[in-house]
Every structure is written in structure tokens, then in C-alpha cells.
Design an enzyme around this catalytic site. Structure first.
Site, PDB file in Angstrom:
ATOM      1  N   ASP A 123       7.544  12.265  15.124  1.00 39.21           N
ATOM      2  CA  ASP A 123       7.588  12.180  13.664  1.00 39.21           C
ATOM      3  C   ASP A 123       6.196  12.420  13.081  1.00 39.21           C
ATOM      4  O   ASP A 123       5.686  11.612  12.299  1.00 39.21           O
ATOM      5  CB  ASP A 123       8.114  10.809  13.238  1.00 39.21           C
ATOM      6  CG  ASP A 123       8.689  10.815  11.828  1.00 39.21           C
ATOM      7  OD1 ASP A 123       8.908  11.925  11.287  1.00 39.21           O
ATOM      8  OD2 ASP A 123       8.920   9.733  11.278  1.00 39.21           O
ATOM      9  N   LEU A 149       0.833  -1.204   0.000  1.00 40.30           N
ATOM     10  CA  LEU A 149       0.000   0.000   0.000  1.00 40.30           C
ATOM     11  C   LEU A 149       0.863   1.247   0.000  1.00 40.30           C
ATOM     12  O   LEU A 149       0.519   2.267  -0.598  1.00 40.30           O
ATOM     13  CB  LEU A 149      -0.888   0.019   1.253  1.00 40.30           C
ATOM     14  CG  LEU A 149      -1.940  -1.081   1.384  1.00 40.30           C
ATOM     15  CD1 LEU A 149      -2.520  -1.073   2.797  1.00 40.30           C
ATOM     16  CD2 LEU A 149      -3.048  -0.851   0.357  1.00 40.30           C
TER      17      LEU A 149
END
Length: 530
Positions: A316, A157
Site C-alpha cells: 500500500d 493529525l
């Protein structure tokens, strides 16, 4: 000089390769990997030498600060950024992670590097073949993915610097997302970190003002944790637990995919499949019936709570690591608007702020929002910036010049994301590059990661609402103030102190009321200037 650099490269490469082979569970495979070391070292050495020579000769004889010098430096930054980008892609692995770090350090490194890396590093990541994926499954689980799962899509994906994600279905019919680490990355990371260290140290040796050794130290510390997916899974559960215990008012609005522990290993992470929109997909978010402003407010609130109250921070938060869906089973709508739920992904990089650092950082942000010059200096010094660089630290945190930071007017920190704002800050960043390097050397690494987190959140806010609006600073001020007052109540239990704290809180609410009264005027001004 260059002979010494190349000699150091060879010595470091042989040492790193020997260490990797000796510590590996599969010495034969690691020996094969180490055959890639000489060309990597050669590429690193050539890149470092070329970049250094380009700066030396392009700026030779030009007076610093003159238009000719600024233009030459801009062009050299661009050429060097493209060379570094190409090096990261050719070497792969940890180098991609380095490029992603640089892409998220807006105004901390030259803009040319940030924009070059940002345009490519989050999208052009390596993709492992299905045979390599099967090899990881065979080593870690002892079975192939097509037998572990009822269905397993061999086409990923998405792919990132360290792993790629595949859709699958468990034998009991649950759709899942399976994150598979790129094969041999654990072994090659030892070599990659050593060679990145060589590259950065060589540039620092040639240009003492270029000191980003802290960035290598950070990668060296964080890489083993990010490469352990069981650590990532534990982080995701701890994150949600913190919201339930410490931020119950928004706990239902924050989500992380459920972990399937029995189908996970240090290199394979099986999670609940999420059907949601990327956080910066404004059209997709609107199609869900969710307002982008509500998403921006939720993102700001979630990270303010993590930073100032939890002390355990997802470091992050770029767009690919956050998704949005309507809050499940939510009946609360206003004018057709659904409330958003923030889904946090990729929990590999977290940082813990110790109590003193967390409270000092909260005090600093409270002072920044309310333009308290004395407190800004006090808490900047406590965090390590020093009396001489406290103004620069405030500027790096807020992306505003000092005169704007201490401007007492409402909205003094608002960033509209327009070219004038960007040009002003970029000019300051260019002029004070050596001082910024010195500031980064002084600050604790955990604060450097907070800078990176701030930059990521600014980019998300810019995509959602076109800048850093007044609401975001109201959120920061409120949550940081709550953390400060809670710390004061813990430290001072005497009735008189608590009464004084209560009066401070009342006064603060008056100031928040002023901010709220100004919000419509700020929004109207933005509409008129659009």
C-alpha cells in the site's frame, strides 16, 4: 432478475448480521450495529441496479467501438463512478477501503473510476469524535487517553479509512503518534464485506465480463490483518529486519517508526512521531536539501529489494504512507544535496511471495527491461497469464503497448507521463477490458497486489520526476537480475554452471553500462521536449 438480486441481498444480510452477533464479544453493541444493515443493503441494491440499468440502456443499440459507443460508455463510466463514490462515503468502513483499492488500480479498471476515487478516497476519510476515541481506549486499555499519556491532542493529525492518528506525549516526555481504530469497525467489517460481495456479485451476474470478485476476496483476506494493529507493528519490524539482513547497502536509508509495545493493542498503535515530508511534497523535499530524483531512485530501489529479494512486500505504498527526511547523521553531501531516508508508514497490508513466484516474477521483469520476447512469454505463462494473454500481461505491468514492450531500443519502457502516453494506454485498456478482466481472474492474487503496488509507485514517480524514468527500469533490471543469479547459484553448484552464470553477469554489466551511457541523452531529450 432484480427480484432475485434483492432476495439474495436480504438473505445475505440476515446471515451476515446473525454471524456478526454470534461471534461478537459485545452482542448488544453488535445488534445495534446490525440495525444499520437494512439501509446499507438497500443502498447497495439501488446502486447496483441503477449502475446496471444505466449501462444497459445507455449502450443499447450502439455498435461497439464506434465514436458514439465510446462516448456513451465514457459518460456512463463517469456517472457510475460517482454513484459508487457516493455509496462508499455513505456506508464508510470497508467501503472506503474498496474505493482506495480502485483508486490504485490504474488501467486495470476504467480510468473514470480510478480518477473519481483517487480525487477523494485518500483525502475524505471518516473522522471519529474524541468521545469515540476515548471509548476505544476505555475498552482496550482500561484508561482514558488523557491519563495514559501526559498530553493527548483530541484533534487528529490525519484520518484514514480504518483509523486516525493523534499526537501525544508520553509521561517520560517522548512525542508519539497514536493510531486509533474507528470504533466498532471490527464488527461492521463483517457486514461490510458481505454487502460489498453482494454488490460485486450482482454486477458480475448481470455483466459476466465485469468480474472483480477477486477484489472482494482480497479485502476479505486482508481486512482482519489490517484491523489488527499488533500485526501491523510486527510487519514494520520484520520489514526493517529484512533490509538489515538482505539489503544491508541501503538498510540505513529505510526507516519505520519505533513501536511502543506497552502502549499498543490490536486497536491502538503508539509509534515514534516522525517529523518528515510526504514523499510527493516536491517543494518540501527540496527545502530539506534533498533532490526529488534521489527520492525517486530510493523508493524504486527499496521496493525492488522487497519484491525480488525479500519476498515480503508493503502493498500500500501510496503517497500518504511514505515520508522523506534527510538521512540522519549523514555527512555525505554533493553540491549541497543531502541523501534521503525513506520512512515507511501503515504496515497493515503486506504480501509474501513464495520462492517460485518471486523468482519467476524477477525473471519476467528482467526480460521486460531487456525486451526478451521469448522470456517474457515463458515467465508470463509460468505466472498464470496463459499463452494467449502474455502480451496483455506485459502491457498491464509496464503500461506500454506490446510493440513498445518488445522494442529493443534503450528506454522502450520509459513513461514520460505525458498525455500521449496516457491516451495510448487508456485506449488499449478500453478496447481490451474483457480480456483484462479474464487476465485478472487467472493471475494469483499476490500478483494482483503487485500490480496495485506498481500503480502506486508509478504515481509517486510521476509526482517526483514527471513519469517512470530510465533510472527506475535500470534499478528494476539490476535488482531482479541479482535475484535471478542468486537463485541460479543456489540451484547449480557445479563449477561449470557457476562459470556460465559469471559470464552472464559480465554480459549484463555491459548492458547496464549501455543504459548508463544513454541516461544523459534521455534527460536532455526530456528537457528539450518540456
Amino acid at each position: 432478475m432484480w427480484r432475485r438480486v434483492l432476495s439474495a441481498a436480504l438473505t445475505l444480510g440476515v446471515g451476515a448480521g446473525g454471524a456478526a452477533i454470534a461471534s461478537s464479544d459485545d452482542p448488544a453493541a453488535t445488534l445495534k450495529i446490525c440495525t444499520h444493515l437494512p439501509p446499507r443493503l438497500l443502498r447497495d441494491s439501488v446502486a447496483a441496479t441503477t449502475i446496471a440499468l444505466d449501462y444497459q440502456y445507455s449502450l443499447w443499440g450502439l455498435e461497439p467501438g464506434t465514436p458514439a459507443w465510446l462516448q456513451a460508455k465514457h459518460e456512463t463510466h463517469l456517472r457510475s463512478a460517482n454513484r459508487l463514490q457516493e455509496l462508499c462515503f455513505r456506508n464508510g468502513g470497508i467501503y472506503i477501503k474498496l474505493g482506495q483499492h480502485i483508486a490504485q488500480l490504474e488501467y486495470v479498471v476504467p480510468e473514470e473510476y480510478v480518477q473519481t476515487m483517487r480525487a477523494s478516497m485518500l483525502k475524505r476519510c471518516p473522522v471519529s469524535s474524541y468521545e469515540e476515541v476515548r471509548r476505544v481506549f476505555r475498552k482496550d486499555i482500561g484508561e482514558l487517553p488523557e491519563t495514559v499519556f501526559a498530553e493527548f491532542d483530541p484533534v487528529p493529525l490525519a484520518s484514514a479509512s480504518l483509523a486516525q492518528v493523534h499526537a501525544a506525549t508520553t509521561h517520560d516526555g517522548q512525542k508519539v503518534a497514536v493510531k486509533v481504530q474507528h470504533d466498532h469497525l471490527t464488527d461492521t467489517s463483517v457486514i461490510d464485506i458481505a454487502t460489498v460481495d453482494l454488490l460485486v456479485n450482482a454486477l458480475h451476474y448481470i455483466f459476466p465480463t465485469f468480474d472483480y470478485r477477486w477484489l472482494v476476496d482480497e479485502i476479505r483476506e486482508s481486512a482482519p490483518k489490517e484491523l489488527d494493529f499488533l500485526c501491523e507493528a510486527a510487519n514494520s519490524e520484520r520489514c526493517l529486519d529484512n533490509f538489515r539482513k538482505l539489503s544491508p547497502k541501503i538498510a540505513n536509508s529505510i526507516y519505520a517508526p519505533k513501536v511502543y509495545w506497552s502502549l499498543s493493542t490490536p486497536r491502538i498503535l503508539t509509534m515514534e512521531y516522525m517529523d518528515a515530508k510526504e514523499v510527493t511534497d516536491v517543494k518540501g523535499i527540496k527545502d530539506l536539501g534533498v533532490c526529488p530524483v534521489d527520492v525517486s531512485n530510493l523508493v524504486n530501489k527499496a521496493f525492488a529489494e522487497m519484491i525480488f529479494k525479500h519476498g515480503f512486500v508493503h502493498c500500500d505504498p501510496h503517497a500518504a504512507n511514505m515520508m522523506i527526511r534527510p538521512l540522519p547523521q549523514d555527512s555525505g553531501k554533493w553540491l549541497g544535496r543531502k541523501r534521503p531516508q525513506l520512512i515507511l508508514l501503515d504496515h497493515g497490508l503486506y504480501k509474501e511471495l513464495d520462492y517460485a513466484t518471486r523468482i519467476n516474477y524477477a525473471n519476467l521483469w528482467k526480460a521486460l527491461v531487456f525486451a526478451d520476447e521469448k522470456a517474457i512469454k515463458e515467465y508470463s505463462v509460468k505466472l498464470g497469464a496463459g499463452e494467449d494473454l502474455h502480451a496483455l500481461f506485459a502491457g498491464v505491468l509496464t503500461m506500454r503497448p506490446w510493440k513498445s514492450v518488445i522494442d529493443p531500443s534503450v528506454g522502450h519502457l520509459v513513461l514520460d507521463g505525458n498525455n500521449a502516453d496516457r491516451s495510448e494506454v487508456q485506449m488499449y485498456a478500453s478496447l481490451y477490458f474483457p480480456q483484462i478482466s479474464e487476465l485478472l481472474r487467472r493471475l494469483p492474487r499476490v500478483i494482483l497486489l503487485m500490480l496495485k503496488t506498481n500503480d502506486c509507485l508509478r504515481a509517486v514517480n510521476h509526482a517526483l520526476v514527471g513519469g517512470s524514468p530510465l533510472e527506475s527500469f535500470e534499478t528494476i533490471a539490476r535488482v531482479s537480475s541479482e535475484a535471478v543469479f542468486e537463485a541460479k547459484r543456489t540451484e547449480h553448484r557445479f563449477f561449470l554452471y557457476r562459470f556460465i552464470i559469471w559470464l552472464e553477469e559480465i554480459w549484463l554489466e555491459v548492458r547496464f553500462l549501455t543504459l548508463k551511457m544513454w541516461l544523459p541523452f534521455m534527460q536532455l531529450r526530456k528537457l528539450l521536449s518540456a
